[in-house]
Design an enzyme around this catalytic site. Structure first.
Site, short mmCIF file in Angstrom:
data_model
loop_
_atom_site.label_atom_id
_atom_site.label_comp_id
_atom_site.label_asym_id
_atom_site.label_seq_id
_atom_site.Cartn_x
_atom_site.Cartn_y
_atom_site.Cartn_z
CE LYS A 1 -9.72 0.05 5.93
NZ LYS A 1 -8.94 -0.64 6.96
CD GLU B 1 -2.99 1.08 2.25
OE1 GLU B 1 -3.73 2.06 2.44
OE2 GLU B 1 -3.13 0.00 2.85
#
Length: 407
Positions: free
Chosen positions: A234, A218
């Site tokens: 997410k 990420e």
């Protein structure tokens, strides 16, 4: 109580030696690939909360004093000097990020030797690079000791759902911790971790009595061609055809994801040119190890006059590992998590004039003199099922733990 090393006592004019761990070399996520074999440490600054002051401002000042002015990120990078300073590794913990936004510190860091901020400046070696470290001793890792039981984790999820029901928050990211004894050289294990498939920010960083291994997919923030980019992740499912279809069809996962995208848009807008924030890609499914994860890309033009310190204050800690609203979510994190986040859920990467590339330290481990530490968690919304959240955290931790296996 005094910190392990105060800011005043830190060496600003030379590298800080690794006292109890073998050197890991220059393997920082984001370091220029063409320079890694010739980089040598020039200077280091570390910060603990007991040192006081604004760690973001002090990091920016330290970098400028060592040939890396980052007070104007909109300025184009100059010519790369192969004989001078290359750039710097930058690590900012989740606890430091919470301090930057005025949120509670939460539970103590389980790795007290680990600073909450570390800046390591690198230059190019004037001659051939030094040989790597000698082969390490046999690596043995004991059984994991969890910071909470599955029942305690599920109860924390239930507590967050109750807070959402009261209107206190919309989402809170809960993180658990585990530690295990080890003997031998942690270098091969940390490098195995950093090499996991999908680790966009795979790498290591070490200091006196501590080391971090990161396999994060990420992006917290990247500066490229005058634009700031963040890629929040997410939503998780097993990396099967069924898992992919479930992730794409899940209203709960999409709502949780969009909530964090909106939070990141707002964070970027604080440091961006007015009207320049845009969502370039929404809810794209990517693979990390044996998991599908949903990722979006949000970008914005860099505002004139923006410096590194302001950027860190705006984005740390990352919204995908806090919740929304960020400050309120962090208050619940501090109240519910029994062990500090340590090396996890912070930022790790590379900075240089005209260049910032920081990964969010999910899928990350830390070692001290005799223990290895891991963390994993997930975002809790009103639609969360406590048992499912416990299972998701275990699925995220499994590849990390496997990479750190003994033998």
């Amino acid at each position: 109580m005094d910190s392990p090393k105060s800011t005043e006592r830190m060496r600003d004019d030379g590298p800080d030696g690794v006292e109890t761990l073998p050197g890991l070399g220059v393997d920082t996520p984001g370091a220029p690939a063409g320079c890694r074999r010739t980089l040598v440490e020039r200077a280091r600054w570390q910060w603990w909360p007991a040192d006081g002051g604004d760690p973001a401002a002090r990091a920016e000042e330290f970098l400028a004093a060592h040939g890396l002015p980052l007070h104007e990120l909109a300025r184009p990078a100059g010519r790369h000097d192969p004989g001078g300073v290359c750039g710097a590794a930058l690590y900012v913990s989740a606890a430091a990020g919470a301090a930057l936004v005025g949120a509670p510190a939460g539970a103590a860091n389980p790795v007290p030797a680990l600073p909450e901020v570390a800046v390591v400046v690198y230059g190019h070696a004037p001659a051939a690079p030094r040989p790597g470290a000698a082969p390490g001793t046999h690596w043995w890792r004991g059984d994991w000791t969890e910071s909470w039981t599955p029942r305690q984790h599920a109860d924390a999820v239930t507590a967050v759902r109750a807070a959402i029901g009261r209107g206190d928050v919309y989402q809170v990211n809960l993180v658990g911790h585990a530690a295990a004894r080890y003997t031998g050289d942690p270098l091969p294990a940390l490098r195995r971790l950093a090499a996991l498939p999908g680790a966009r920010y795979g790498g290591t960083l070490a200091g006196a009595g501590w080391a971090i291994g990161c396999a994060s997919p990420e992006t917290l923030v990247e500066l490229a061609d005058g634009r700031l980019i963040t890629r929040p992740i997410k939503g998780t499912r097993p990396a099967t055809a069924v898992g992919r279809a479930e992730l794409l069809a899940s209203a709960k996962e999409r709502a949780e994801h969009v909530m964090i995208v909106d939070l990141e848009r707002n964070d970027l807008a604080r440091v961006a040119r007015t009207g320049s924030v845009r969502v370039d890609e929404l809810f794209a499914v990517r693979r990390w190890c044996d998991l599908w994860q949903a990722e979006s890309t949000v970008s914005a033009a860099v505002a004139d006059g923006l410096g590194l310190a302001d950027l860190l204050r705006a984005l740390c800690p990352g919204g995908s590992v806090t919740g929304a609203p960020k400050r309120a979510a962090l208050e619940h994190v501090a109240a519910l998590e029994p062990v500090g986040r340590g090396a996890s859920m912070g930022a790790l990467g590379w900075v240089a004039p005209g260049r910032v590339d920081l990964g969010l330290t999910i899928r990350t481990a830390a070692v001290d003199a005799d223990r290895v530490h891991v963390w994993a968690g997930g975002g809790i919304t009103w639609g969360s099922d406590p048992e499912a959240e416990v299972a998701e955290a275990a699925a995220k931790a499994a590849p990390v733990r496997a990479a750190l296996a003994g033998g």
